[in-house]
Design a protein around this motif. Structure first.
Motif, PDB file in Angstrom:
ATOM      1  N   LYS A   1       0.773  14.336  15.223  1.00  0.00           N
ATOM      2  CA  LYS A   1       0.177  15.345  16.106  1.00  0.00           C
ATOM      3  C   LYS A   1       0.357  15.095  17.619  1.00  0.00           C
ATOM      4  CE  LYS A   1      -3.147  17.475  13.058  1.00  0.00           C
ATOM      5  NZ  LYS A   1      -3.561  16.765  11.836  1.00  0.00           N
TER       6      LYS A   1
ATOM      7  N   ASP B   1      -3.368   6.038   8.748  1.00  0.00           N
ATOM      8  CA  ASP B   1      -2.969   7.393   9.128  1.00  0.00           C
ATOM      9  C   ASP B   1      -3.643   7.695  10.465  1.00  0.00           C
ATOM     10  OD1 ASP B   1      -2.656  10.083   9.530  1.00  0.00           O
ATOM     11  OD2 ASP B   1      -3.211  10.677   7.484  1.00  0.00           O
TER      12      ASP B   1
ATOM     13  N   GLY C   1       2.978  15.163  10.410  1.00  0.00           N
ATOM     14  CA  GLY C   1       2.078  14.161   9.862  1.00  0.00           C
ATOM     15  C   GLY C   1       2.337  13.922   8.379  1.00  0.00           C
TER      16      GLY C   1
ATOM     17  N   GLY D   1      -2.145  15.376   4.626  1.00  0.00           N
ATOM     18  CA  GLY D   1      -1.059  16.329   4.792  1.00  0.00           C
ATOM     19  C   GLY D   1      -0.814  17.122   3.524  1.00  0.00           C
TER      20      GLY D   1
END
Ligand SMILES: *Cc1c(COP(=O)(O)O)cnc(C)c1O
Length: 500
Positions: A333, A291, A140, A175
């Motif tokens: 993920k 995101d 990520g 992240g």
């Protein structure tokens, strides 16, 4: 917790082996986001297997994987079709470089990702241009790093920006690499590294439960439903975007997690917020970086509306729930169904075109990782997408979301439950000292961690975010397993907080 009962001699062997593995771990492994002094005080759970929503440890104990192995696992463990796809790929090749070479599963996956990401969103006139290109990476954080660098250079190349700046939401987490950390606003994680970071701006996120503009008194319901406000959160975003543009240089991008912020504490946005801020960003010259590292791949599938008056769209991404199309979409993920580390940053033809030129112009995007477009990962990703889009899969996710919603209702009876926030197959339960005043527990009391430890003793594994307990079941979780997860959570809260 002991749901399986191995024979006594094998149980003794298993215990010996478990202790040995735990000792090796404690001697050599440094764990992420972990106070290792605490870690070394007790024998860790050593996971040796899994099937469906269940994990098995080295002592033969079983647990429900209530946070989908930190939000990565979609279909459960050892999903036969993903297993088979990885085995088939192993029979060909595990990895070849994307530097100078193409490969079969990565090419197939890129085409499917682009189609899935465009989905049914934005076909209306004036819609943002579709996503067209896929840049692969590994995690990520790297997917965000790629989006950041692309957006930075795009702002300079396309708009002549000299100092592109980024706007992200309060509490944001994108992240742990230095670029991704620079976009984040969790002081506890990020302040240590202030000297390493570039400056990004922050604007309030719509956190209805603790919003200073929400004039409603707490109720036993999701704060989004009873809030009383005038959408001041939108004014704040608009103010920041417009002020930056007035200074002569619009933001390069607004960076956000669509529908719900994850590591910020499972903070969901009221309906309409996402669409509106996207319009505000575009109207003020900023691109949108979505995101969807946590929210992607069906996680936000809503429960079937009661009465079935509205058909729930089959889209896999949170942006699509509000008909939003970002300029950059970061995925990781769940991309491989939780099997292998792989990530992707999707973007538009317009961004791609800014990097075209004669070799000697050096417009190349100078970025790459050794395992980029990994063949095993891409094979797993393809099989996972096929499962997600298979007939009946969407209905199954909707059913599970409904079962989770139903089970969570019981938790309102607990006085230390302040807010229960659910978006599809993601839920956060915020624990408070007193629900009528929303008074929080001090972080040093480690209430979330203690509740999760009590939950583990009941055979359910998850991790808290501060005082928020996260439930994020794999999609194969059965109705009775959901009830067990939530029932055990209720017991754990009652046990830990009975005297609080
Ligand atoms: C987990 C997460 C990341 C970072 O992904 P890694 O694979 O852990 O690097 C970024 N953004 C969001 C929203 C996440 O949940």
């Amino acid at each position: 917790m002991n749901r399986s009962h191995p024979a006594p001699s094998s149980a003794a062997n298993a215990a010996r082996r478990a202790r040995r593995l735990a000792q090796l771990d404690q001697r050599y492994v440094w764990h992420p986001f972990t106070q290792m002094r605490d870690w070394l005080r007790r024998e860790p759970i050593v996971i040796v297997g899994g099937r469906g929503a269940t994990l098995y440890d080295a002592r033969g104990r079983e647990y429900l994987d209530a946070n989908a192995s930190i939000w990565t696992n979609l279909h459960g463990h050892r999903e036969p079709r993903v297993d088979a796809a990885v085995r088939r790929q192993l029979g060909k090749i595990a990895h070849s470089s994307a530097l100078g070479l193409a490969n079969e599963p990565a090419a197939l996956l890129a085409a499917r990702l682009v189609a899935a990401a465009n989905g049914s969103a934005g076909r209306r006139p004036g819609a943002a241009p579709p996503l067209a290109k896929v840049f692969y990476s590994d995690d990520g954080a790297t997917a965000i790093e790629v989006a950041l660098k692309l957006a930075y250079d795009y702002a300079r190349r396309a708009h002549g920006a000299t100092k592109p700046r980024f706007l992200s939401l309060a509490g944001a987490y994108h992240g742990d690499t230095v670029g991704a950390v620079s976009l984040g606003h969790i002081d506890l994680f990020h302040q240590r590294y202030a000297g390493l970071l570039f400056k990004s701006d922050t604007v309030m996120a719509p956190y209805c439960y603790r919003c200073r503009f929400n004039r409603a008194r707490p109720e036993r319901a999701d704060a989004r439903d009873y809030r009383r406000c005038r959408w001041e959160c939108l004014d704040q975003v608009e103010g920041r975007l417009a002020a930056q543009q007035r200074r002569g240089e619009a933001y390069a991008a607004l960076v956000l997690e669509p529908l719900i912020q994850g590591a910020a504490g499972m903070i969901p946005q009221p309906g309409g917020w996402l669409r509106r801020v996207t319009e505000l960003a575009r109207g003020n010259g900023a691109a949108v970086i979505a995101d969807e590292v946590m929210t992607g791949f069906g996680r936000t599938t809503p429960a079937q509306p009661t009465g079935g008056e509205r058909r729930v769209r089959g889209d896999l991404f949170a942006c699509q729930r509000e008909g939003v199309r970002p300029d950059f979409l970061a995925l990781a993920k769940g991309l491989t169904g939780g099997y292998l580390p792989m990530a992707a940053t999707l973007t538009t033809q317009a961004v791609f075109d800014q990097f075209l030129g004669e070799y000697g112009e050096f417009k190349t995007f100078f970025h790459g990782h050794s395992y980029t477009a990994n063949q095993l990962g891409a094979a797993a990703g393809l099989a996972s997408l096929e499962r997600l889009q298979a007939p009946g899969a969407q209905a199954r996710r909707q059913r599970l979301a409904g079962e989770l919603e139903q089970a969570l209702r019981d938790l309102w009876a607990l006085p230390h439950v302040g807010d229960i926030r659910q978006v599809g197959l993601i839920a956060g339960i915020e624990l408070v000292r007193n629900w009528t005043t929303r008074t929080p527990f001090a972080l040093t009391e480690q209430v979330g961690a203690r509740v999760c430890a009590a939950l583990a003793r009941r055979g359910v594994l998850t991790r808290p975010i501060g005082n928020v307990v996260v439930l994020m079941p794999p999609y194969c979780t059965t109705a009775s397993q959901v009830r067990r997860m939530v029932g055990a959570l209720g017991e754990a809260i009652a046990e830990v907080l009975s005297r609080a």
